[in-house]
Structure formats: structure tokens, C-alpha cells
Enzyme design. Structure first.
Site, PDB file in Angstrom:
ATOM      1  N   GLY A  49       0.828  -1.211   0.000  1.00 24.58           N
ATOM      2  CA  GLY A  49       0.000   0.000   0.000  1.00 24.58           C
ATOM      3  C   GLY A  49       0.856   1.252   0.000  1.00 24.58           C
ATOM      4  N   VAL A 103      -0.878   6.862   2.719  1.00 24.37           N
ATOM      5  CA  VAL A 103      -0.217   7.784   3.645  1.00 24.37           C
ATOM      6  C   VAL A 103       0.716   7.033   4.596  1.00 24.37           C
ATOM      7  CG1 VAL A 103      -0.620   9.758   5.124  1.00 24.37           C
ATOM      8  CG2 VAL A 103      -2.377   9.064   3.541  1.00 24.37           C
ATOM      9  N   ILE A 104       0.213   5.938   5.179  1.00 25.95           N
ATOM     10  CA  ILE A 104       1.029   5.187   6.139  1.00 25.95           C
ATOM     11  C   ILE A 104       2.225   4.547   5.435  1.00 25.95           C
ATOM     12  CG2 ILE A 104       1.075   3.161   7.669  1.00 25.95           C
ATOM     13  CD1 ILE A 104      -1.738   3.847   8.550  1.00 25.95           C
ATOM     14  N   GLY A 118      -5.121   0.551   4.342  1.00 26.54           N
ATOM     15  CA  GLY A 118      -6.290   1.307   4.790  1.00 26.54           C
ATOM     16  C   GLY A 118      -6.726   0.862   6.174  1.00 26.54           C
ATOM     17  N   ASP A 153     -13.086   8.511  13.298  1.00 28.01           N
ATOM     18  CA  ASP A 153     -12.860   7.445  12.315  1.00 28.01           C
ATOM     19  C   ASP A 153     -14.005   6.452  12.216  1.00 28.01           C
ATOM     20  OD1 ASP A 153     -10.378   8.524  11.845  1.00 28.01           O
ATOM     21  OD2 ASP A 153      -9.244   6.692  12.271  1.00 28.01           O
ATOM     22  N   ALA A 170      -7.161  12.879  12.327  1.00 20.36           N
ATOM     23  CA  ALA A 170      -7.331  13.299  13.722  1.00 20.36           C
ATOM     24  C   ALA A 170      -8.035  14.657  13.802  1.00 20.36           C
ATOM     25  CB  ALA A 170      -5.965  13.370  14.396  1.00 20.36           C
ATOM     26  N   HIS A 172       9.290  38.290   3.990  1.00 16.04           N
ATOM     27  CA  HIS A 172      10.394  37.818   3.153  1.00 16.04           C
ATOM     28  C   HIS A 172      11.649  37.673   3.999  1.00 16.04           C
ATOM     29  CE1 HIS A 172      12.962  37.256  -0.318  1.00 16.04           C
ATOM     30  NE2 HIS A 172      13.790  38.133   0.209  1.00 16.04           N
TER      31      HIS A 172
HETATM   32  P1  FAD Z   1      -8.961   6.480  17.687  1.00 19.28           P
HETATM   33  O1  FAD Z   1      -7.789   7.359  17.740  1.00 19.28           O
HETATM   34  O2  FAD Z   1      -8.801   5.134  17.086  1.00 19.28           O
HETATM   35  O3  FAD Z   1      -9.451   6.332  19.208  1.00 19.28           O
HETATM   36  C1  FAD Z   1     -10.525   5.539  19.564  1.00 19.28           C
HETATM   37  C2  FAD Z   1     -10.359   5.139  21.023  1.00 19.28           C
HETATM   38  O4  FAD Z   1     -11.539   4.530  21.481  1.00 19.28           O
HETATM   39  C3  FAD Z   1      -9.238   4.130  21.259  1.00 19.28           C
HETATM   40  O5  FAD Z   1      -8.496   4.479  22.393  1.00 19.28           O
HETATM   41  C4  FAD Z   1      -9.990   2.828  21.475  1.00 19.28           C
HETATM   42  O6  FAD Z   1      -9.285   1.925  22.295  1.00 19.28           O
HETATM   43  C5  FAD Z   1     -11.230   3.347  22.176  1.00 19.28           C
HETATM   44  N1  FAD Z   1     -12.405   2.464  22.113  1.00 19.28           N
HETATM   45  C6  FAD Z   1     -12.922   1.852  21.018  1.00 19.28           C
HETATM   46  N2  FAD Z   1     -14.049   1.185  21.344  1.00 19.28           N
HETATM   47  C7  FAD Z   1     -14.237   1.399  22.677  1.00 19.28           C
HETATM   48  C8  FAD Z   1     -15.222   0.973  23.598  1.00 19.28           C
HETATM   49  N3  FAD Z   1     -16.270   0.220  23.217  1.00 19.28           N
HETATM   50  N4  FAD Z   1     -15.104   1.361  24.879  1.00 19.28           N
HETATM   51  C9  FAD Z   1     -14.046   2.137  25.287  1.00 19.28           C
HETATM   52  N5  FAD Z   1     -13.103   2.567  24.443  1.00 19.28           N
HETATM   53  C10 FAD Z   1     -13.187   2.197  23.163  1.00 19.28           C
HETATM   54  N6  FAD Z   1      -4.182  11.436  11.291  1.00 19.28           N
HETATM   55  C11 FAD Z   1      -3.826  12.726  11.141  1.00 19.28           C
HETATM   56  O7  FAD Z   1      -4.696  13.603  11.090  1.00 19.28           O
HETATM   57  N7  FAD Z   1      -2.513  13.097  11.054  1.00 19.28           N
HETATM   58  C12 FAD Z   1      -1.515  12.185  11.099  1.00 19.28           C
HETATM   59  O8  FAD Z   1      -0.345  12.544  11.017  1.00 19.28           O
HETATM   60  C13 FAD Z   1      -1.854  10.830  11.252  1.00 19.28           C
HETATM   61  N8  FAD Z   1      -0.896   9.880  11.301  1.00 19.28           N
HETATM   62  C14 FAD Z   1      -1.248   8.574  11.491  1.00 19.28           C
HETATM   63  C15 FAD Z   1      -0.250   7.612  11.507  1.00 19.28           C
HETATM   64  C16 FAD Z   1      -0.571   6.287  11.686  1.00 19.28           C
HETATM   65  C17 FAD Z   1       0.530   5.251  11.715  1.00 19.28           C
HETATM   66  C18 FAD Z   1      -1.935   5.903  11.858  1.00 19.28           C
HETATM   67  C19 FAD Z   1      -2.308   4.475  12.078  1.00 19.28           C
HETATM   68  C20 FAD Z   1      -2.933   6.847  11.805  1.00 19.28           C
HETATM   69  C21 FAD Z   1      -2.610   8.200  11.620  1.00 19.28           C
HETATM   70  N9  FAD Z   1      -3.587   9.184  11.533  1.00 19.28           N
HETATM   71  C22 FAD Z   1      -3.230  10.486  11.356  1.00 19.28           C
HETATM   72  C23 FAD Z   1      -5.021   8.859  11.651  1.00 19.28           C
HETATM   73  C24 FAD Z   1      -5.499   9.158  13.086  1.00 19.28           C
HETATM   74  O9  FAD Z   1      -4.735   8.423  13.998  1.00 19.28           O
HETATM   75  C25 FAD Z   1      -6.970   8.836  13.223  1.00 19.28           C
HETATM   76  O10 FAD Z   1      -7.702   9.524  12.246  1.00 19.28           O
HETATM   77  C26 FAD Z   1      -7.471   9.229  14.601  1.00 19.28           C
HETATM   78  O11 FAD Z   1      -6.753   8.580  15.625  1.00 19.28           O
HETATM   79  C27 FAD Z   1      -8.957   8.908  14.749  1.00 19.28           C
HETATM   80  O12 FAD Z   1      -9.382   9.360  15.989  1.00 19.28           O
HETATM   81  P2  FAD Z   1     -10.613   8.667  16.746  1.00 19.28           P
HETATM   82  O13 FAD Z   1     -10.694   9.343  18.071  1.00 19.28           O
HETATM   83  O14 FAD Z   1     -11.776   8.647  15.858  1.00 19.28           O
HETATM   84  O15 FAD Z   1     -10.181   7.143  16.945  1.00 19.28           O
HETATM   85  P1  NAD Z   2      -4.637   4.741   2.583  1.00 18.07           P
HETATM   86  O1  NAD Z   2      -6.041   4.608   2.195  1.00 18.07           O
HETATM   87  O2  NAD Z   2      -4.013   6.075   2.684  1.00 18.07           O
HETATM   88  O3  NAD Z   2      -3.716   3.914   1.565  1.00 18.07           O
HETATM   89  C1  NAD Z   2      -3.888   2.559   1.333  1.00 18.07           C
HETATM   90  C2  NAD Z   2      -3.243   2.208   0.003  1.00 18.07           C
HETATM   91  O4  NAD Z   2      -3.194   0.816  -0.101  1.00 18.07           O
HETATM   92  C3  NAD Z   2      -4.018   2.743  -1.196  1.00 18.07           C
HETATM   93  O5  NAD Z   2      -3.141   3.390  -2.077  1.00 18.07           O
HETATM   94  C4  NAD Z   2      -4.622   1.488  -1.807  1.00 18.07           C
HETATM   95  O6  NAD Z   2      -4.784   1.569  -3.207  1.00 18.07           O
HETATM   96  C5  NAD Z   2      -3.593   0.457  -1.430  1.00 18.07           C
HETATM   97  N1  NAD Z   2      -4.101  -0.916  -1.378  1.00 18.07           N
HETATM   98  C6  NAD Z   2      -5.307  -1.344  -0.942  1.00 18.07           C
HETATM   99  N2  NAD Z   2      -5.383  -2.687  -1.042  1.00 18.07           N
HETATM  100  C7  NAD Z   2      -4.199  -3.108  -1.539  1.00 18.07           C
HETATM  101  C8  NAD Z   2      -3.657  -4.377  -1.849  1.00 18.07           C
HETATM  102  N3  NAD Z   2      -4.360  -5.483  -1.656  1.00 18.07           N
HETATM  103  N4  NAD Z   2      -2.405  -4.442  -2.335  1.00 18.07           N
HETATM  104  C9  NAD Z   2      -1.674  -3.317  -2.544  1.00 18.07           C
HETATM  105  N5  NAD Z   2      -2.141  -2.085  -2.271  1.00 18.07           N
HETATM  106  C10 NAD Z   2      -3.382  -1.974  -1.761  1.00 18.07           C
HETATM  107  O7  NAD Z   2      -4.512   3.926   3.962  1.00 18.07           O
HETATM  108  P2  NAD Z   2      -3.336   3.860   5.011  1.00 18.07           P
HETATM  109  O8  NAD Z   2      -2.068   4.352   4.437  1.00 18.07           O
HETATM  110  O9  NAD Z   2      -3.398   2.481   5.566  1.00 18.07           O
HETATM  111  O10 NAD Z   2      -3.824   4.869   6.114  1.00 18.07           O
HETATM  112  C11 NAD Z   2      -5.071   4.644   6.801  1.00 18.07           C
HETATM  113  C12 NAD Z   2      -5.683   5.941   7.220  1.00 18.07           C
HETATM  114  O11 NAD Z   2      -4.895   6.582   8.194  1.00 18.07           O
HETATM  115  C13 NAD Z   2      -5.848   6.883   6.052  1.00 18.07           C
HETATM  116  O12 NAD Z   2      -7.215   7.098   5.862  1.00 18.07           O
HETATM  117  C14 NAD Z   2      -5.179   8.141   6.449  1.00 18.07           C
HETATM  118  O13 NAD Z   2      -6.031   9.234   6.299  1.00 18.07           O
HETATM  119  C15 NAD Z   2      -4.838   7.970   7.926  1.00 18.07           C
HETATM  120  N6  NAD Z   2      -3.454   8.466   8.108  1.00 18.07           N
HETATM  121  C16 NAD Z   2      -3.237   9.802   7.961  1.00 18.07           C
HETATM  122  C17 NAD Z   2      -1.947  10.285   8.058  1.00 18.07           C
HETATM  123  C18 NAD Z   2      -1.713  11.753   7.875  1.00 18.07           C
HETATM  124  O14 NAD Z   2      -2.669  12.512   7.956  1.00 18.07           O
HETATM  125  N7  NAD Z   2      -0.483  12.178   7.632  1.00 18.07           N
HETATM  126  C19 NAD Z   2      -0.885   9.429   8.295  1.00 18.07           C
HETATM  127  C20 NAD Z   2      -1.152   8.076   8.406  1.00 18.07           C
HETATM  128  C21 NAD Z   2      -2.445   7.607   8.314  1.00 18.07           C
END
Ligand code: FAD
Ligand code: NAD
Length: 475
Positions: free
Chosen positions: A188, A191-192, A278, A319, A327, A451
Site C-alpha cells: 500500500g 499515507v502510512i 487502509g 474514524d 485526527a 520575506h
Molecule cells: P482512535 O484514535 O482510534 O481512538 C478511539 C479510542 O476509542 C481508542 O483508544 C480505542 O481503544 C477506544 N475504544 C474503542 N471502542 C471502545 C469501547 N467500546 N469502549 C471504550 N473505548 C473504546 N491522522 C492525522 O490527522 N494526522 C496524522 O499525522 C496521522 N498519522 C497517522 C499515523 C498512523 C501510523 C496511523 C495508524 C494513523 C494516523 N492518523 C493520522 C489517523 C489518526 O490516527 C486517526 O484519524 C485518529 O486517531 C482517529 O481518531 P478517533 O478518536 O476517531 O479514533
Molecule cells: P490509505 O487509504 O491512505 O492507503 C492505502 C493504500 O493501499 C491505497 O493506495 C490502496 O490503493 C492500497 N491498497 C489497498 N489494497 C491493496 C492491496 N491489496 N495491495 C496493494 N495495495 C493496496 O490507507 P493507510 O495508508 O493504511 O492509512 C489509513 C488511514 O490513516 C488513512 O485514511 C489516512 O487518512 C490515515 N493516516 C493519515 C496520516 C496523515 O494525515 N499524515 C498518516 C497516516 C495515516
């Protein structure tokens, strides 16, 4: 303490904890239930973002970029360093310290806003009752006038490559490696994949990224995507587009990934694989009998524009609902809902949610891409300004990329701003504000930019949209 609240938030990530804090600020009696579990079994607020997402990934991106610059750029600056070496264990220790400070910060914020922090599991029952199971297993039934669901998301698994925590990793696993794999496979190129692929590439791994689609970064402006692909390839990321993974064989020394593309069947050997295809909404155990809340066909909690689930007093944010999994999008939804509950004004302008990819160069945008504008049939004018022509970018040795401004040809309305280059994620804030205020390209043109700053690139791109750029020849 009585078990009756004005608001109960289930989930303490970046969507849930701001909802709880704003509800507290609004004078409501609020509890936030969160069940995050660290690898050592301990609990921390902050959800995916603080514990295993945004924050740790940015910490490692920063460390690995510094190492890269020390090795590749310091000599150009006239700084001689010998024996630049890396200490991945220290990098991880620093990262963990940042995560800990961030998650502990939430406890302090909760205290200040009078939010009751409840570690454990929450389940919505009928009639706005919530079953709360504390970490010690004690079960209580709480009651609320309003419930906000913010249960987040989890990584999507690939059927042919199930996560094993050893060789086949999710993003959390890829953030926690304490040695650099010699060869890292990434499934994939989203972004990740790009952010974490960049980290381990800069730290010395050979990184192969297999992306199923033929188009690179389809959600981004394609001029930006093209530049990004060029830059990432230059950095040694081996990105293979149109690569469909069909299976994997895991052995004692690594994983053989089988994939097919337009030219046939292939195999690539790697030490570890990160599956980053994803994320999907996480709602397991969230909804009890008779809660009335419904999920859509992809498992997202169904909500309207104001994040209302259709059940009296029950909202869902972040999410676990439709829209970008970001976030800041979740945070704004949480705040909106907490204000609506308190009878105040609340709104999220989904058209101005910025996207940032924290690679080097960074990529950031807001509004429509050139492709989207053209598909809409609206005539537009486009201005592009390369960082090569920016004095500040030259001084920083960061001249890759450009800023691009798209405005309507008829009334000059700003439609989209795209940046690939240094600090793009910071620069885009100006464009978000401009779009929020329905600015025109002329508004950007008439705004004074200091600037020499990188922000001048957006100013000049806006001028270039009318062929009036000063610091770059207009074409
Ligand atoms: P979450 O952060 O997943 O939090 C949900 C919380 O609810 C968790 O603590 C979970 O344990 C808890 N929970 C779930 N069900 C229950 C339940 N029934 N009872 C009690 N607790 C529960 N987004 C950005 O905008 N910028 C970035 O740079 C960025 N980088 C990322 C990098 C990575 C590697 C990953 C994986 C994601 C990244 N994201 C980034 C995406 C971002 O992390 C998510 O969009 C964000 O965390 C979503 O927030 P949320 O509060 O909806 O869910
Ligand atoms: P993504 O949707 O950004 O990318 C997933 C990629 O995997 C896509 O390009 C897709 O075409 C590809 N893919 C799907 N199935 C595949 C397969 N079977 N084989 C090969 N490629 C395949 O998802 P992600 O990178 O996993 O990130 C998950 C979410 O976390 C995103 O929605 C993103 O918004 C959020 N996130 C955000 C940030 C940031 O804001 N900087 C950083 C990390 C994650």
C-alpha cells in the site's frame, strides 16, 4: 459519585477526548470511557493517534530525517561531522517519551475541564444507558442525557498476509521496530506506507512498496503526485504500481511476497512486511441490544452532517463515521457535537479539511485538485511556484517541489491549494483559512507575506494564477 451524566463519550482518541473537554467547558457533567491497551497491558488516553499513529510516526519521521540530513546535507553547509551513526533504541526511547507526555497531558486536560476519566470498556445500551466495564472487571450501568460514540478504527488486514506481529506487521508494529530490517516490504502506497516507508528507508532499509493501483496517490492533485513519485524514487523507495499481491510464504529468514502486475508474476524477498492498505471502523462490542444505532454497509456508524446517529441524544464522531480518517477531522466533529449538545452553534466545514503527508518533501492540500475542478466543468486558472525560486527554500537546501493555486476563471474564487515542499503541512494553514473565508486568488495576492519565508511560495503561486508572479517567469 452518581452514575448519571449529561454526556458520556465512549472512546478517548482525538475525536472523543476533545468532545469530552468541550462538553466539560460547556459546564456539562461528562465522563469519557476509553479502553486503549498498550502492548504492556497498561492503559493510556489518546487513542490511535497519540499512542500508535500521528505522534509516534512524526517523532520517528523527525529523527530519521535528521539522520538523513546529517549524512547527506551537513557537508554542503560546511559542517563536518565524522562518525554519524544511529541508535535506533534511543530513537524509540525518545518516541516513547513523547507519546507518554502527550497521553498524560490528556489526563491533565480532563482534570482542568472536570471530565471524569474512566479507563475500560463502554457499550451503548437502549435508552442512553452505558455499560461500563472497568479495567478490574467491575461492571456499572451509567446513564446519560447524551452519548458520543468515538470508537475509532483499526488496520485493515490482507487475507493473504494475516498480521503475525513478527514478520507481517501493521502500522503499530512498524513504529515499534528496534532494529532496521535489511529489506522491508510495504503493501500500500498510501499515507502510512509512504510515511513509514520513508522512516525505515532513511534509516537504511531497502524498501519495496507494492501498490495495487496504477495511479500513485489518486486522492492528491496529480501534478503533485507526479512530483512526489519522482522525489520518493530518488530517495530510493522502490515503488511498484499496479502490483497485486497474491500471497506470501513466511520462512525463518523472511517473507517471499508473490505479486502480479501488467508484466506478469513476480516475487520479492523481504525480512519484514508492513501491511498498510487502509483502516476500517472499529465498533466491536460498542453497541448493545436495542441501542438503535445502525452501521452502513462498510461498518461505519451512520450519521448525518451534524454527526447525529438518528437515535435521540446519540452522536458519533471521528474514524468510526464517514469521511476522512484524520485526527483533526475527528477533533472538529467532537467539538461540534459537544457544542450542539450544549445548545451552542456547531458546524464542520468538510470542504476545508486539510490533508498532509509528512514525508520529505511534505505534501499538503486543501480544497479541490485540478482533476476535480476540471471534472466539475468549472473553468479555472492555475498558478504554480517552484521552491527552487524561493530564497528561503534555497537557504534551507530544500528546493524540491512547488506550491499550486487553483482559482475559478469567472469570479476568482479560490478552489484548491496544493503544496509539495518544505513544511507544506504548516504552509497549508494559510490556505485553509483562505478557503474558510471564501477568499479569492486576489485576496491571497494582496496579503503581505514576510520575506524570506516559505509562505511566499503560496503568495507567488496565487500571483502566477493571473500571470503576475514577480519572482518567477510567468508562462
Ligand atoms: P482512535 O484514535 O482510534 O481512538 C478511539 C479510542 O476509542 C481508542 O483508544 C480505542 O481503544 C477506544 N475504544 C474503542 N471502542 C471502545 C469501547 N467500546 N469502549 C471504550 N473505548 C473504546 N491522522 C492525522 O490527522 N494526522 C496524522 O499525522 C496521522 N498519522 C497517522 C499515523 C498512523 C501510523 C496511523 C495508524 C494513523 C494516523 N492518523 C493520522 C489517523 C489518526 O490516527 C486517526 O484519524 C485518529 O486517531 C482517529 O481518531 P478517533 O478518536 O476517531 O479514533
Ligand atoms: P490509505 O487509504 O491512505 O492507503 C492505502 C493504500 O493501499 C491505497 O493506495 C490502496 O490503493 C492500497 N491498497 C489497498 N489494497 C491493496 C492491496 N491489496 N495491495 C496493494 N495495495 C493496496 O490507507 P493507510 O495508508 O493504511 O492509512 C489509513 C488511514 O490513516 C488513512 O485514511 C489516512 O487518512 C490515515 N493516516 C493519515 C496520516 C496523515 O494525515 N499524515 C498518516 C497516516 C495515516
Amino acid at each position: 459519585m452518581s452514575d448519571t451524566y449529561d454526556v458520556i463519550v465512549i472512546g478517548g482518541g482525538p475525536a472523543g477526548y476533545p468532545a469530552a473537554i468541550r462538553a466539560g467547558q460547556n459546564g456539562l457533567r461528562v465522563a469519557c470511557i476509553d479502553g486503549w491497551k498498550n502492548r504492556d497491558g497498561s492503559h493510556a488516553f489518546g487513542g490511535t493517534c497519540l499512542n500508535a499513529g500521528c505522534i509516534p510516526s512524526k517523532a520517528l519521521l523527525e529523527s530519521s530525517e535528521l539522520l538523513h540530513r546529517a549524512r547527506e546535507e551537513f557537508a554542503t553547509h560546511g559542517i563536518r561531522v565524522t562518525d554519524v551513526s544511529m541508535d535506533v533504541v534511543q530513537m524509540q526511547k525518545r518516541k516513547s517519551g513523547i507519546v507518554k507526555a502527550s497521553t498524560q497531558g490528556i489526563q491533565a486536560l480532563f482534570k482542568a475541564a472536570k471530565v471524569e476519566a474512566l479507563a475500560g470498556h463502554g457499550r451503548l445500551l437502549a435508552g442512553k444507558r452505558v455499560e461500563y466495564t472497568a479495567l478490574d472487571g467491575t461492571v456499572r450501568t451509567l446513564e446519560a442525557q447524551h452519548v458520543v460514540l468515538a470508537s475509532g478504527s483499526s488496520p485493515m488486514p490482507l487475507r493473504s498476509l494475516p498480521f503475525d506481529g513478527e514478520r507481517i506487521l501493521d502500522s503499530w508494529g512498524a513504529l515499534d521496530l528496534d532494529t532496521v530490517p535489511r529489506r522491508l516490504g510495504v503493501i500500500g502506497a498510501g499515507v502510512i506506507g509512504l510515511e513509514l516507508g520513508s522512516v525505515w528507508r532513511r534509516l537504511g532499509a531497502e524498501v519495496v512498496v507494492l501498490e495495487a493501483l496504477e495511479t500513485f496517490l489518486p486522492m492528491a492533485d496529480q501534478q503533485v503526485a507526479k512530483e512526489a513519485l519522482k522525489q520518493f524514487k530518488k530517495q530510493g523507495l522502490d515503488i511498484r504500481l499496479g502490483a497485486k499481491v497474491s500471497g506470501a510464504t513466511t520462512g525463518p529468514t523472511g517473507v517471499a511476497l508473490a505479486y502480479a502486475d501488467g508484466s506478469g508474476e513476480h516475487s520479492v524477498e523481504v525480512d519484514k512486511v508492513v501491511v498498510a492498505i487502509g483502516r476500517r471502523p472499529f465498533t466491536e462490542g460498542l453497541l448493545g441490544e436495542g441501542s438503535g444505532v445502525t452501521l452502513d454497509e462498510r461498518g461505519f456508524v451512520k450519521v448525518d452532517e451534524q454527526c447525529w446517529t438518528g437515535v435521540d441524544g446519540v452522536y458519533a464522531v471521528g474514524d468510526c463515521v464517514r469521511g476522512a480518517m484524520l485526527a483533526h477531522k475527528g477533533k472538529e466533529e467532537g467539538v461540534m457535537v459537544a457544542d450542539l449538545i450544549a445548545g451552542r452553534y456547531g458546524e464542520v466545514n468538510y470542504k476545508t479539511v486539510p490533508s498532509v503527508i509528512y514525508t520529505a518533501p511534505e505534501i499538503a492540500w486543501v480544497g479541490q485538485t485540478e482533476e476535480q475542478v476540471k471534472a466539475s466543468g468549472r473553468a479555472c486558472k492555475i498558478g504554480v511556484f517552484p521552491f527552487l525560486a524561493s530564497g528561503r527554500a534555497r537557504a534551507m537546501e530544500s528546493t524540491a517541489g512547488f506550491a499550486k493555486v487553483i482559482a475559478a476563471a469567472d469570479d476568482d474564487e479560490l478552489l484548491g491549494v496544493h503544496v509539495i515542499g518544505p513544511m507544506a503541512g504548516e504552509l497549508i494553514a494559510e490556505a485553509v483559512l483562505a478557503l474558510e473565508y471564501s477568499a479569492s486568488a486576489e485576496d491571497l495576492q494582496r496579503t503581505i507575506h514576510a520575506h524570506p519565508t516559505l509562505s511566499e511560495a503560496i503568495h507567488e503561486a496565487a500571483l502566477a494564477a493571473d500571470r503576475r508572479a514577480i519572482d518567477f517567469p510567468n508562462r
